[in-house]
Design a protein around this motif. Structure first.
Motif, PDB file in Angstrom:
ATOM      1  N   LEU A  99       1.365 -51.024   4.243  1.00  0.00           N
ATOM      2  CA  LEU A  99       1.197 -49.570   4.102  1.00  0.00           C
ATOM      3  C   LEU A  99       0.193 -49.245   3.006  1.00  0.00           C
ATOM      4  CD1 LEU A  99       4.969 -48.552   4.324  1.00  0.00           C
ATOM      5  CD2 LEU A  99       3.275 -48.541   6.177  1.00  0.00           C
ATOM      6  N   ALA A 100       0.239 -50.003   1.916  1.00  0.00           N
ATOM      7  CA  ALA A 100      -0.695 -49.758   0.814  1.00  0.00           C
ATOM      8  C   ALA A 100      -2.128 -50.094   1.225  1.00  0.00           C
ATOM      9  CB  ALA A 100      -0.285 -50.575  -0.406  1.00  0.00           C
ATOM     10  N   ALA A 101      -2.307 -51.150   2.004  1.00  0.00           N
ATOM     11  CA  ALA A 101      -3.647 -51.494   2.475  1.00  0.00           C
ATOM     12  C   ALA A 101      -4.194 -50.411   3.399  1.00  0.00           C
ATOM     13  CB  ALA A 101      -3.618 -52.846   3.190  1.00  0.00           C
ATOM     14  N   LEU A 102      -3.347 -49.889   4.272  1.00  0.00           N
ATOM     15  CA  LEU A 102      -3.768 -48.791   5.147  1.00  0.00           C
ATOM     16  C   LEU A 102      -4.132 -47.555   4.326  1.00  0.00           C
ATOM     17  CD1 LEU A 102      -1.180 -49.243   8.030  1.00  0.00           C
ATOM     18  CD2 LEU A 102      -3.659 -49.292   8.289  1.00  0.00           C
ATOM     19  N   ALA A 103      -3.343 -47.262   3.304  1.00  0.00           N
ATOM     20  CA  ALA A 103      -3.649 -46.116   2.440  1.00  0.00           C
ATOM     21  C   ALA A 103      -5.020 -46.278   1.792  1.00  0.00           C
ATOM     22  CB  ALA A 103      -2.567 -45.958   1.370  1.00  0.00           C
ATOM     23  N   GLU A 104      -5.299 -47.481   1.295  1.00  0.00           N
ATOM     24  CA  GLU A 104      -6.584 -47.727   0.641  1.00  0.00           C
ATOM     25  C   GLU A 104      -7.747 -47.572   1.624  1.00  0.00           C
ATOM     26  OE1 GLU A 104      -9.530 -48.576  -2.043  1.00  0.00           O
ATOM     27  OE2 GLU A 104      -7.435 -48.036  -2.409  1.00  0.00           O
ATOM     28  N   ARG A 105      -7.616 -48.119   2.813  1.00  0.00           N
ATOM     29  CA  ARG A 105      -8.690 -48.006   3.803  1.00  0.00           C
ATOM     30  C   ARG A 105      -8.922 -46.548   4.200  1.00  0.00           C
ATOM     31  NH1 ARG A 105     -10.755 -52.592   5.654  1.00  0.00           N
ATOM     32  NH2 ARG A 105      -9.566 -54.536   5.484  1.00  0.00           N
ATOM     33  N   LEU A 106      -7.851 -45.791   4.358  1.00  0.00           N
ATOM     34  CA  LEU A 106      -7.999 -44.368   4.699  1.00  0.00           C
ATOM     35  C   LEU A 106      -8.624 -43.599   3.538  1.00  0.00           C
ATOM     36  CD1 LEU A 106      -4.622 -43.919   6.563  1.00  0.00           C
ATOM     37  CD2 LEU A 106      -6.888 -43.570   7.568  1.00  0.00           C
ATOM     38  N   GLY A 107      -8.271 -43.993   2.312  1.00  0.00           N
ATOM     39  CA  GLY A 107      -8.877 -43.357   1.151  1.00  0.00           C
ATOM     40  C   GLY A 107     -10.377 -43.591   1.094  1.00  0.00           C
ATOM     41  N   ARG A 108     -10.816 -44.788   1.446  1.00  0.00           N
ATOM     42  CA  ARG A 108     -12.243 -45.092   1.468  1.00  0.00           C
ATOM     43  C   ARG A 108     -12.983 -44.203   2.462  1.00  0.00           C
ATOM     44  NH1 ARG A 108     -11.956 -51.748   1.591  1.00  0.00           N
ATOM     45  NH2 ARG A 108     -11.082 -52.045  -0.516  1.00  0.00           N
ATOM     46  N   ARG A 109     -12.279 -43.759   3.504  1.00  0.00           N
ATOM     47  CA  ARG A 109     -12.884 -42.870   4.501  1.00  0.00           C
ATOM     48  C   ARG A 109     -12.631 -41.397   4.192  1.00  0.00           C
ATOM     49  NH1 ARG A 109     -12.842 -45.826  10.305  1.00  0.00           N
ATOM     50  NH2 ARG A 109     -12.844 -47.982   9.581  1.00  0.00           N
ATOM     51  N   GLU A 110     -12.026 -41.160   3.029  1.00  0.00           N
ATOM     52  CA  GLU A 110     -11.709 -39.791   2.593  1.00  0.00           C
ATOM     53  C   GLU A 110     -10.873 -39.061   3.640  1.00  0.00           C
ATOM     54  OE1 GLU A 110     -15.447 -37.960   1.575  1.00  0.00           O
ATOM     55  OE2 GLU A 110     -15.628 -39.113  -0.276  1.00  0.00           O
ATOM     56  N   SER A 111      -9.923 -39.771   4.210  1.00  0.00           N
ATOM     57  CA  SER A 111      -9.052 -39.205   5.235  1.00  0.00           C
ATOM     58  C   SER A 111      -7.758 -38.677   4.628  1.00  0.00           C
ATOM     59  CB  SER A 111      -8.711 -40.268   6.289  1.00  0.00           C
ATOM     60  OG  SER A 111      -7.702 -39.799   7.166  1.00  0.00           O
ATOM     61  N   GLY A 112      -7.370 -37.481   5.062  1.00  0.00           N
ATOM     62  CA  GLY A 112      -6.113 -36.903   4.611  1.00  0.00           C
ATOM     63  C   GLY A 112      -4.898 -37.679   5.058  1.00  0.00           C
TER      64      GLY A 112
END
Length: 236
Positions: free
Chosen positions: A140-153
């Motif tokens: 879950l943390a890895a997914l959060a980081e990847r989404l953060g890199r894409r500036e996704s809500g």
């Protein structure tokens, strides 16, 4: 806890029904207060974004994120190393855990789909939900980081789940998971190559007969964790 249903809905394919339900989602989070305050603001922003968005724009954005990016797949076992046989048996165990608790899923549903797991957690005692989330926290943390890199809500949902989990993710495991390269969602040739792999089978006739309970799931997730753990140092 209905909070897990809310987080499941937010990770599901956007529909007019979901858009219309946005005020109700906020009301559930207000009533249960399970999402920590530090994560709540970002979750509210995502709900507002969905509730005020155009359904076709939301669906296009969702598809580019989760359907055309292997590293953002909403299936837990896509993100752990190991052979397809291991992932297939993990599917069997997870499906068995659902069935033992009275949740029967459709034949075409993969049991490691995050929104489905959250639906299941909404039916379980809170302590059990905390524990099971803890076993998946590194993914879950890895997914959060990847989404953060894409500036996704959508990052807000995964940050909230990590905050709710009983066990914090280990940074070295998250870093190892993040080494997988991101594929351009518009590069169809690269996408086909990334998704081309041995079929994962589960259900009757799948590989072996593993444990089909709570401990079976935890064992498989721990096995996945070990697969990405850095090798231990040799004793001096």
């Amino acid at each position: 806890m209905r909070t897990f249903k809310v987080l499941s809905a937010l990770l599901s394919y956007p529909t007019e029904v979901l858009i219309a339900a946005a005020p109700e989602l906020v009301a559930v989070l207000d009533a249960e207060k399970l999402v920590p305050a530090a994560s709540r603001g970002a979750v509210d922003l995502l709900i507002e974004e969905i509730g005020s968005g155009d359904v076709y724009d939301l669906q296009e954005r969702y598809g580019l994120l989760f359907d055309r990016s292997k590293t953002l797949a909403l299936h837990l076992f896509e993100h752990v190393h190991g052979e397809s046989r291991d992932r297939g048996q993990a599917m069997v165990d997870l499906k068995g855990m659902y069935e033992n608790a009275g949740l029967i899923i459709a034949a075409n549903e993969l049991p490691d789909y995050v929104p489905l797991l959250l639906e299941f957690l909404s039916t379980r005692p809170l302590a059990e939900a905390h524990e099971l989330l803890g076993q998946t926290a590194h993914i879950l943390a890895a997914l959060a980081e990847r989404l953060g890199r894409r500036e996704s809500g959508y990052r807000a949902v995964f940050d909230a789940l990590v905050a709710i989990a009983a066990e914090a993710p280990r940074s070295e495991i998250v870093e190892e998971l993040l080494k997988a390269p991101d594929t351009d969602p518009m590069d169809l040739v690269a996408l086909d190559a990334a998704w081309e792999e041995e079929e994962v089978r589960f259900g009757p006739g799948a590989q072996g007969q593993g444990a089909c309970g709570h401990e079976g799931l935890i064992a498989k997730l721990r096995h996945a964790r070990r697969a990405v753990d850095p090798a231990p140092s040799s004793p001096q």
